[in-house]
Design a protein around this motif. Structure first.
Motif, PDB file in Angstrom:
ATOM      1  N   GLY A 171       0.659  -2.002   0.101  1.00  0.00           N
ATOM      2  CA  GLY A 171      -0.472  -0.238  -0.003  1.00  0.00           C
ATOM      3  C   GLY A 171       0.429   1.127   0.666  1.00  0.00           C
ATOM      4  O   GLY A 171       1.771   1.034   0.220  1.00  0.00           O
ATOM      5  N   SER A 172      -0.388   1.962  -0.305  1.00  0.00           N
ATOM      6  CA  SER A 172       0.961   3.765  -0.301  1.00  0.00           C
ATOM      7  C   SER A 172       0.897   4.350   1.164  1.00  0.00           C
ATOM      8  O   SER A 172       0.542   3.174   2.119  1.00  0.00           O
ATOM      9  N   HIS A 173       1.906   4.531   1.202  1.00  0.00           N
ATOM     10  CA  HIS A 173       1.695   5.410   2.486  1.00  0.00           C
ATOM     11  C   HIS A 173       0.387   6.262   3.293  1.00  0.00           C
ATOM     12  O   HIS A 173       0.567   6.091   4.611  1.00  0.00           O
ATOM     13  N   GLU A 174      -0.158   6.320   2.473  1.00  0.00           N
ATOM     14  CA  GLU A 174      -2.021   7.124   3.075  1.00  0.00           C
ATOM     15  C   GLU A 174      -2.860   5.731   3.438  1.00  0.00           C
ATOM     16  O   GLU A 174      -3.668   6.286   4.092  1.00  0.00           O
ATOM     17  N   GLN A 175      -2.385   4.865   3.235  1.00  0.00           N
ATOM     18  CA  GLN A 175      -3.046   3.472   2.896  1.00  0.00           C
ATOM     19  C   GLN A 175      -2.442   2.832   4.266  1.00  0.00           C
ATOM     20  O   GLN A 175      -3.773   2.305   5.056  1.00  0.00           O
ATOM     21  N   GLN A 176      -1.408   2.652   4.962  1.00  0.00           N
ATOM     22  CA  GLN A 176      -0.929   2.604   5.484  1.00  0.00           C
ATOM     23  C   GLN A 176      -1.308   3.162   6.927  1.00  0.00           C
ATOM     24  O   GLN A 176      -1.439   2.735   7.808  1.00  0.00           O
ATOM     25  N   GLN A 177      -1.466   4.028   6.864  1.00  0.00           N
ATOM     26  CA  GLN A 177      -1.562   5.396   7.758  1.00  0.00           C
ATOM     27  C   GLN A 177      -3.503   5.094   8.092  1.00  0.00           C
ATOM     28  O   GLN A 177      -3.865   5.228   9.467  1.00  0.00           O
ATOM     29  N   GLN A 178      -3.986   4.573   7.087  1.00  0.00           N
ATOM     30  CA  GLN A 178      -5.295   4.787   7.094  1.00  0.00           C
ATOM     31  C   GLN A 178      -5.770   3.023   7.984  1.00  0.00           C
ATOM     32  O   GLN A 178      -6.262   2.900   8.896  1.00  0.00           O
ATOM     33  N   TYR A 179      -4.966   2.297   7.359  1.00  0.00           N
ATOM     34  CA  TYR A 179      -5.270   0.825   7.886  1.00  0.00           C
ATOM     35  C   TYR A 179      -4.027   0.223   9.291  1.00  0.00           C
ATOM     36  O   TYR A 179      -5.204  -0.899   9.906  1.00  0.00           O
ATOM     37  N   LEU A 180      -3.315   0.403   9.150  1.00  0.00           N
ATOM     38  CA  LEU A 180      -2.516  -0.334  10.532  1.00  0.00           C
ATOM     39  C   LEU A 180      -2.698   0.007  11.748  1.00  0.00           C
ATOM     40  O   LEU A 180      -2.984  -0.916  12.632  1.00  0.00           O
ATOM     41  N   PRO A 181      -2.719   1.432  11.947  1.00  0.00           N
ATOM     42  CA  PRO A 181      -2.538   2.030  13.318  1.00  0.00           C
ATOM     43  C   PRO A 181      -3.867   0.621  14.138  1.00  0.00           C
ATOM     44  O   PRO A 181      -3.686   1.097  15.265  1.00  0.00           O
ATOM     45  N   PRO A 182      -5.132   0.924  13.428  1.00  0.00           N
ATOM     46  CA  PRO A 182      -6.165   0.135  14.613  1.00  0.00           C
ATOM     47  C   PRO A 182      -5.128  -1.441  14.556  1.00  0.00           C
ATOM     48  O   PRO A 182      -6.174  -1.724  15.735  1.00  0.00           O
ATOM     49  N   PHE A 183      -4.744  -1.747  14.024  1.00  0.00           N
ATOM     50  CA  PHE A 183      -4.516  -3.239  14.868  1.00  0.00           C
ATOM     51  C   PHE A 183      -3.194  -2.857  15.180  1.00  0.00           C
ATOM     52  O   PHE A 183      -2.286  -4.186  16.122  1.00  0.00           O
ATOM     53  N   CYS A 184      -3.009  -2.157  15.842  1.00  0.00           N
ATOM     54  CA  CYS A 184      -0.938  -1.751  16.546  1.00  0.00           C
ATOM     55  C   CYS A 184      -1.706  -1.337  17.820  1.00  0.00           C
ATOM     56  O   CYS A 184      -0.527  -0.564  18.587  1.00  0.00           O
ATOM     57  N   GLY A 192      -2.441 -10.931 -16.943  1.00  0.00           N
ATOM     58  CA  GLY A 192      -2.574  -9.916 -16.228  1.00  0.00           C
ATOM     59  C   GLY A 192      -1.817  -9.413 -14.507  1.00  0.00           C
ATOM     60  O   GLY A 192      -1.154 -10.296 -14.199  1.00  0.00           O
ATOM     61  N   LYS A 193      -1.883  -8.720 -14.502  1.00  0.00           N
ATOM     62  CA  LYS A 193      -0.986  -7.831 -13.681  1.00  0.00           C
ATOM     63  C   LYS A 193      -1.403  -8.310 -12.224  1.00  0.00           C
ATOM     64  O   LYS A 193      -2.562  -7.729 -11.842  1.00  0.00           O
ATOM     65  N   LEU A 194      -0.352  -8.965 -11.611  1.00  0.00           N
ATOM     66  CA  LEU A 194      -0.954  -9.266  -9.599  1.00  0.00           C
ATOM     67  C   LEU A 194      -1.034  -7.907  -8.548  1.00  0.00           C
ATOM     68  O   LEU A 194      -0.472  -6.881  -9.140  1.00  0.00           O
ATOM     69  N   SER A 205       6.431  -4.654  -6.872  1.00  0.00           N
ATOM     70  CA  SER A 205       6.895  -6.063  -6.507  1.00  0.00           C
ATOM     71  C   SER A 205       6.946  -6.651  -4.612  1.00  0.00           C
ATOM     72  O   SER A 205       6.415  -7.232  -4.488  1.00  0.00           O
ATOM     73  N   GLY A 206       5.755  -5.050  -4.335  1.00  0.00           N
ATOM     74  CA  GLY A 206       4.806  -5.195  -2.988  1.00  0.00           C
ATOM     75  C   GLY A 206       3.705  -6.721  -2.133  1.00  0.00           C
ATOM     76  O   GLY A 206       4.089  -6.964  -2.147  1.00  0.00           O
ATOM     77  N   VAL A 207       3.508  -6.215  -4.104  1.00  0.00           N
ATOM     78  CA  VAL A 207       2.174  -7.599  -3.198  1.00  0.00           C
ATOM     79  C   VAL A 207       2.776  -9.153  -4.207  1.00  0.00           C
ATOM     80  O   VAL A 207       2.199  -9.565  -2.853  1.00  0.00           O
ATOM     81  N   VAL A 208       3.824  -9.005  -4.758  1.00  0.00           N
ATOM     82  CA  VAL A 208       4.494 -10.581  -4.750  1.00  0.00           C
ATOM     83  C   VAL A 208       5.116 -10.388  -3.594  1.00  0.00           C
ATOM     84  O   VAL A 208       5.127 -11.707  -3.161  1.00  0.00           O
ATOM     85  N   ARG A 209       5.309  -9.398  -2.820  1.00  0.00           N
ATOM     86  CA  ARG A 209       6.279 -10.346  -1.367  1.00  0.00           C
ATOM     87  C   ARG A 209       5.240 -10.374  -0.140  1.00  0.00           C
ATOM     88  O   ARG A 209       5.967 -11.076   0.332  1.00  0.00           O
ATOM     89  N   ALA A 210       3.968  -9.691  -0.630  1.00  0.00           N
ATOM     90  CA  ALA A 210       3.223 -10.337   0.086  1.00  0.00           C
ATOM     91  C   ALA A 210       3.022 -11.631   0.385  1.00  0.00           C
ATOM     92  O   ALA A 210       2.732 -12.213   1.009  1.00  0.00           O
ATOM     93  N   ALA A 248      -9.535   1.587  -3.671  1.00  0.00           N
ATOM     94  CA  ALA A 248      -9.429   0.272  -3.110  1.00  0.00           C
ATOM     95  C   ALA A 248      -8.115  -0.583  -3.033  1.00  0.00           C
ATOM     96  O   ALA A 248      -7.291  -1.567  -2.980  1.00  0.00           O
ATOM     97  N   LEU A 249      -7.627  -0.355  -4.702  1.00  0.00           N
ATOM     98  CA  LEU A 249      -6.193  -0.407  -4.797  1.00  0.00           C
ATOM     99  C   LEU A 249      -5.240  -0.168  -3.808  1.00  0.00           C
ATOM    100  O   LEU A 249      -4.697   0.592  -3.962  1.00  0.00           O
ATOM    101  N   LEU A 250      -4.341  -1.942  -4.447  1.00  0.00           N
ATOM    102  CA  LEU A 250      -3.513  -1.404  -2.569  1.00  0.00           C
ATOM    103  C   LEU A 250      -1.661  -0.536  -3.967  1.00  0.00           C
ATOM    104  O   LEU A 250      -0.918  -1.877  -4.685  1.00  0.00           O
ATOM    105  N   GLY A 251      -1.501   0.354  -3.758  1.00  0.00           N
ATOM    106  CA  GLY A 251       0.017   0.775  -4.263  1.00  0.00           C
ATOM    107  C   GLY A 251      -1.036   0.671  -6.164  1.00  0.00           C
ATOM    108  O   GLY A 251      -1.543   1.025  -6.073  1.00  0.00           O
TER     109      GLY A 251
END
Length: 372
Positions: free
Chosen positions: A102-115, A190-192, A242-247, A234-237
């Motif tokens: 995800g982008s930095h904005e998406q990380q800021q939106q979705y990650l804090p609740p889990f932490c 197709g692109k992952l 490569s981030g999707v492949v790494r996940a 809704a698209l992450l990044g």
């Protein structure tokens, strides 16, 4: 030559995970299987250790993830109980995909609740990977995502989505296609990409997977997308990053580690049983038929574990996508096949006792069979 010896810090973390597995997972495995979920107390205990928040400290996490470290953790948790281990790892994969793709904005939106230190342990994530017509391989992903003026249309199915029915964050892997109803070859090219699913989502049908053979402590669901419209945000990044492949490859590596932990539990349990079980005046482990079977279990476990560690090391070094995919899928395939054989052999070593619920071996055999 690669050195797979854990660092001092990794060894301390591994011992912590093993302690949690023996004290909090294995004693409650049967209850978790019956209730088909983990307890709130267990999730709180894990959260207090920091093992379930491997995110950057800026979001409140315990620090960035290392694949080798979490491979050690995953194996130890599965050594305690494979179903509860998958419950834990499966929940992590949703937010981890956001962090990696995800982008930095998406990380800021979705990650804090889990932490969040007071409520993060209540959050559930999910990653929809496998499909009804394939296994846990990237080449088998056929869920179609087609661009529209309003975002993307999703069409296809997913299976075995851990926490898919009750997740607070649902992430799905798909292939970007240009036209509706592309042939299979075009879809595979197709692109992952990865999407965060809004809730509720019209066109998405979710059905719980009930009465599973194994891994019942990790509740899972099936998805059916019928022209489900998601916004462009809704698209992450970016698609094909490569981030999707790494996940995706990280999930494969951790699944391989879960299989190694399951096989190790079965190997050690049946070995101890064979030393104590007396037949014709001596322990059954002294007979070649039993000793050779146990020795082969140990040999194949070591081989699968080394494949898994090699893939994890490549992930940490940031190897090329092609290398990660090849090594992660090889490790996953070999580890799961090995776990299925090892747990079946453990039953054979124990004879009729292996099928009794007084022993955990029959549960481990069912869990290994359900990993594909």
């Amino acid at each position: 030559m690669l050195d797979f010896a854990p660092t001092e810090e990794q060894e301390e973390i591994r011992k912590l995970a093993q302690s949690l597995a023996l004290d909090h997972l294995r004693p409650h495995a049967r209850r978790a299987e019956a209730e088909q979920d983990s307890s709130t107390e267990l999730r709180l205990t894990l959260a207090q250790t920091g093992l379930t928040s491997p995110f950057p400290e800026e979001y409140g996490g315990s620090g960035p993830l290392e694949a080798v470290t979490y491979t050690l953790i995953a194996e130890e948790l599965a050594y305690g109980d494979p179903g509860l281990a998958l419950n834990i790892i499966g929940s992590l994969m949703g937010p981890l995909t956001v962090w990696l793709a995800g982008s930095h904005e998406q990380q800021q939106q979705y990650l804090p609740p889990f932490c969040n230190p007071t409520s993060g342990y209540l959050q559930r994530g999910s990653l929809a990977f496998a499909e009804s017509t394939g296994t846990y391989r990237l080449a088998d992903i056929r869920l179609q995502a087609r661009r529209t003026s309003e975002g993307y249309l999703l069409t296809g199915t997913k299976r075995d989505v851990v926490h898919g029915q009750r997740a607070d964050l649902r992430v799905v892997l798909a292939r970007l296609v240009e036209n509706e109803n592309e042939n299979e070859d075009k879809v595979a090219e197709g692109k992952l990409c990865a999407f965060v699913l809004p809730s509720p989502l019209e066109g998405l049908s979710i059905q719980a997977e009930a009465e599973k053979l194994g891994l019942q402590a990790a509740p899972s669901a099936r998805y059916r997308f019928t022209q489900a419209q998601v916004p462009a945000s809704a698209l992450l990044g970016e698609a094909g990053s490569s981030g999707v492949v790494r996940a995706a490859t990280l999930y494969q590596i951790l699944r391989a580690a879960l299989a190694c932990g399951t096989a190790r539990a079965a190997f050690e349990y049946c070995s101890a049983y064979a030393r104590e079980r007396i037949a014709f005046g001596r322990p059954i482990v002294s007979y070649q038929g039993i000793a050779f079977m146990i020795a082969e279990m140990a040999m194949k476990l070591d081989a699968a574990r080394l494949l898994t560690w090699r893939a994890a090391c490549s992930w940490d070094r940031g190897e090329a996508d092609e290398t990660l995919i090849r090594e992660a899928e090889s490790a996953q395939r070999q580890a799961i096949k090995m776990a299925q054989a090892a747990t079946t052999d453990a039953i054979q070593v124990m004879g009729g006792a292996g099928f009794m619920q007084d022993h955990p071996a029959e549960m481990w055999m069912r869990d290994a069979a359900a990993m594909e």
